[in-house]
Design a protein around this motif. Structure first.
Motif, PDB file in Angstrom:
ATOM      1  N   VAL A   6      -8.584  17.868  -3.492  1.00  0.00           N
ATOM      2  CA  VAL A   6      -7.393  18.313  -4.229  1.00  0.00           C
ATOM      3  C   VAL A   6      -7.453  17.915  -5.701  1.00  0.00           C
ATOM      4  O   VAL A   6      -7.166  18.724  -6.597  1.00  0.00           O
ATOM      5  N   ASP A   7      -7.815  16.671  -5.992  1.00  0.00           N
ATOM      6  CA  ASP A   7      -7.896  16.253  -7.401  1.00  0.00           C
ATOM      7  C   ASP A   7      -8.864  17.138  -8.169  1.00  0.00           C
ATOM      8  O   ASP A   7      -8.599  17.535  -9.307  1.00  0.00           O
ATOM      9  N   ASP A   8      -9.993  17.437  -7.546  1.00  0.00           N
ATOM     10  CA  ASP A   8     -11.000  18.239  -8.233  1.00  0.00           C
ATOM     11  C   ASP A   8     -10.546  19.686  -8.397  1.00  0.00           C
ATOM     12  O   ASP A   8     -10.858  20.329  -9.409  1.00  0.00           O
ATOM     13  N   GLN A  58       0.270  14.951 -12.801  1.00  0.00           N
ATOM     14  CA  GLN A  58      -0.596  14.183 -11.909  1.00  0.00           C
ATOM     15  C   GLN A  58       0.060  12.812 -11.775  1.00  0.00           C
ATOM     16  O   GLN A  58      -0.023  11.983 -12.678  1.00  0.00           O
ATOM     17  N   VAL A  59       0.748  12.606 -10.652  1.00  0.00           N
ATOM     18  CA  VAL A  59       1.601  11.429 -10.481  1.00  0.00           C
ATOM     19  C   VAL A  59       0.841  10.347  -9.708  1.00  0.00           C
ATOM     20  O   VAL A  59       0.573  10.508  -8.506  1.00  0.00           O
ATOM     21  N   ALA A  60       0.495   9.285 -10.377  1.00  0.00           N
ATOM     22  CA  ALA A  60      -0.171   8.173  -9.693  1.00  0.00           C
ATOM     23  C   ALA A  60       0.888   7.344  -8.963  1.00  0.00           C
ATOM     24  O   ALA A  60       1.951   7.075  -9.519  1.00  0.00           O
ATOM     25  N   ALA A  99      -3.110  14.400  -2.956  1.00  0.00           N
ATOM     26  CA  ALA A  99      -4.571  14.410  -2.919  1.00  0.00           C
ATOM     27  C   ALA A  99      -5.093  13.295  -2.027  1.00  0.00           C
ATOM     28  O   ALA A  99      -4.377  12.347  -1.695  1.00  0.00           O
ATOM     29  N   GLU A 100      -6.359  13.400  -1.669  1.00  0.00           N
ATOM     30  CA  GLU A 100      -7.020  12.380  -0.860  1.00  0.00           C
ATOM     31  C   GLU A 100      -6.949  11.009  -1.539  1.00  0.00           C
ATOM     32  O   GLU A 100      -6.937   9.962  -0.885  1.00  0.00           O
ATOM     33  N   THR A 126       0.856  -1.187   0.000  1.00  0.00           N
ATOM     34  CA  THR A 126       0.000   0.000   0.000  1.00  0.00           C
ATOM     35  C   THR A 126       0.889   1.232   0.000  1.00  0.00           C
ATOM     36  O   THR A 126       1.773   1.356   0.848  1.00  0.00           O
ATOM     37  N   VAL A 127       0.666   2.112  -0.963  1.00  0.00           N
ATOM     38  CA  VAL A 127       1.540   3.267  -1.147  1.00  0.00           C
ATOM     39  C   VAL A 127       0.836   4.540  -0.675  1.00  0.00           C
ATOM     40  O   VAL A 127      -0.280   4.825  -1.110  1.00  0.00           O
ATOM     41  N   THR A 128       1.464   5.263   0.238  1.00  0.00           N
ATOM     42  CA  THR A 128       0.936   6.553   0.684  1.00  0.00           C
ATOM     43  C   THR A 128       2.051   7.594   0.597  1.00  0.00           C
ATOM     44  O   THR A 128       3.232   7.248   0.635  1.00  0.00           O
ATOM     45  N   SER A 129       1.661   8.856   0.492  1.00  0.00           N
ATOM     46  CA  SER A 129       2.650   9.922   0.312  1.00  0.00           C
ATOM     47  C   SER A 129       2.308  11.114   1.180  1.00  0.00           C
ATOM     48  O   SER A 129       1.156  11.333   1.539  1.00  0.00           O
TER      49      SER A 129
END
Lengths: 215, 215
Positions: free
Chosen positions: B60-62, B174-176, B204-205, A198-201
């Protein structure tokens, strides 16, 4: 329950400094830029420089720096990180960290050199030298760590071996928002990691992005 | 003062989907994972799907999705993004976006095909087709944008050409937080960008990391 932890410095484009850095200078220009925010923390200054003035940054970078020093019962590092490659002919070489290294635990140094006696340092650090498979050294370190964690300390080739073998439970990446374009390509070692971890930042006040991948 | 803007989707290891994606399927698996958080936003659902139910994520994304649609006076995109490569023999092809594309501005499509008449769509979008140098098309788009910005819309090869020519003032990534290990290597196009641009990041959330590089 022991977990296997790793903390790495990397640029946003996925590079860590290359082994072609000048011998005896593990702190080259790229390395300096990658570790700048960490070195500026209050925790680093206390633990590594012995600076008790309480100078240094607090906040997100310092919280990660503090966590770095907590809960570790044993450490594994490569010969290059210990300095064996830089000082191969010095039988009295005891690492880069002075008389009181900041580990305070058994440290297993991976080396293919001739067997070498353990070195007990002040502050609870003992360096052991092992030539076996990484899985075997990890098993020994896990036993020594008791209920605490095992940290894989680097350098890059050691980190890569553990990552590619899928042995790392908790990976903390301190991502500097810079595009180096040179060095070791860490991102290549992490393909698909988001499918097992699980990746969180979190973004620090310094601009550094802390990415945590937890199995 | 017109600025040149670009928004890109990229994995943490620096990949955008490759041109080898199946023709007619610009939304392959990797692309879907990269754009998932954006497509889920309320703004995207309203602007692109015409969904006025106010469903979709906010946060944040929105906020970034909303900014994406604001202040743009002209757009430049590649032939592949418009769909000319997917439907080369259809003289009536008008892009992927239906009768009312979400641009609402002049859109300059870079193509080496035979000269093609502009296509005026509902909602203020007009597609123009240009075979000139990117600098010349950018000058024309800047003139058309008035006081607003010019957006470089993609696909990857178009983005790469503008990035490598140093023509982008504001880059939003936009870095996934995924490690794809395949596709176009965007990070290679950004080496040293932090020396000419100020880089800031926000998580972002959804877990997506929004990185902004501003000249």
């Amino acid at each position: 329950m022991t977990r296997v932890r790793m903390d790495l410095f990397v640029s946003l484009d996925g590079y860590t400094p290359s082994p072609e850095d000048p011998p005896g200078n593990p702190m080259g220009e790229d390395w300096g830029r990658l570790t700048e925010a960490y070195v500026a923390t209050r925790t680093f200054r206390e633990k590594v420089f012995g600076d008790t003035s309480r100078a240094g940054t607090t906040g997100v970078d310092d919280a990660f720096a503090s966590a770095f020093f907590e809960g570790v019962g044993a450490e594994i590092m490569g010969a290059a990180m210990f300095g064996l490659h830089s000082f191969p002919d010095d039988p009295d070489w005891k690492g880069w960290w002075g008389d009181t290294p900041p580990f305070g635990t058994p440290v297993y140094v991976l080396t293919h050199q001739a067997p070498k006696e353990p070195i007990a340092m002040d502050g609870g650090t003992t360096f052991h030298f092992r030539a076996g498979a990484i899985e075997d050294v990890l098993a020994e370190a896990t036993g020594a760590a008791g209920d605490l964690d095992v940290r894989i300390g680097g350098g890059y080739r050691t980190a890569q071996a553990f990552l590619r073998a899928g042995l790392v439970d908790d990976l903390h990446l301190q991502v500097a928002p810079i595009f180096l374009g040179r060095g070791n390509r860490l991102w290549d070692d992490l393909v698909g990691l988001d499918r097992t971890h699980t990746v969180t930042s979190q973004v620090a006040e310094s601009g550094v992005i802390h990415v945590v991948a937890r199995r």
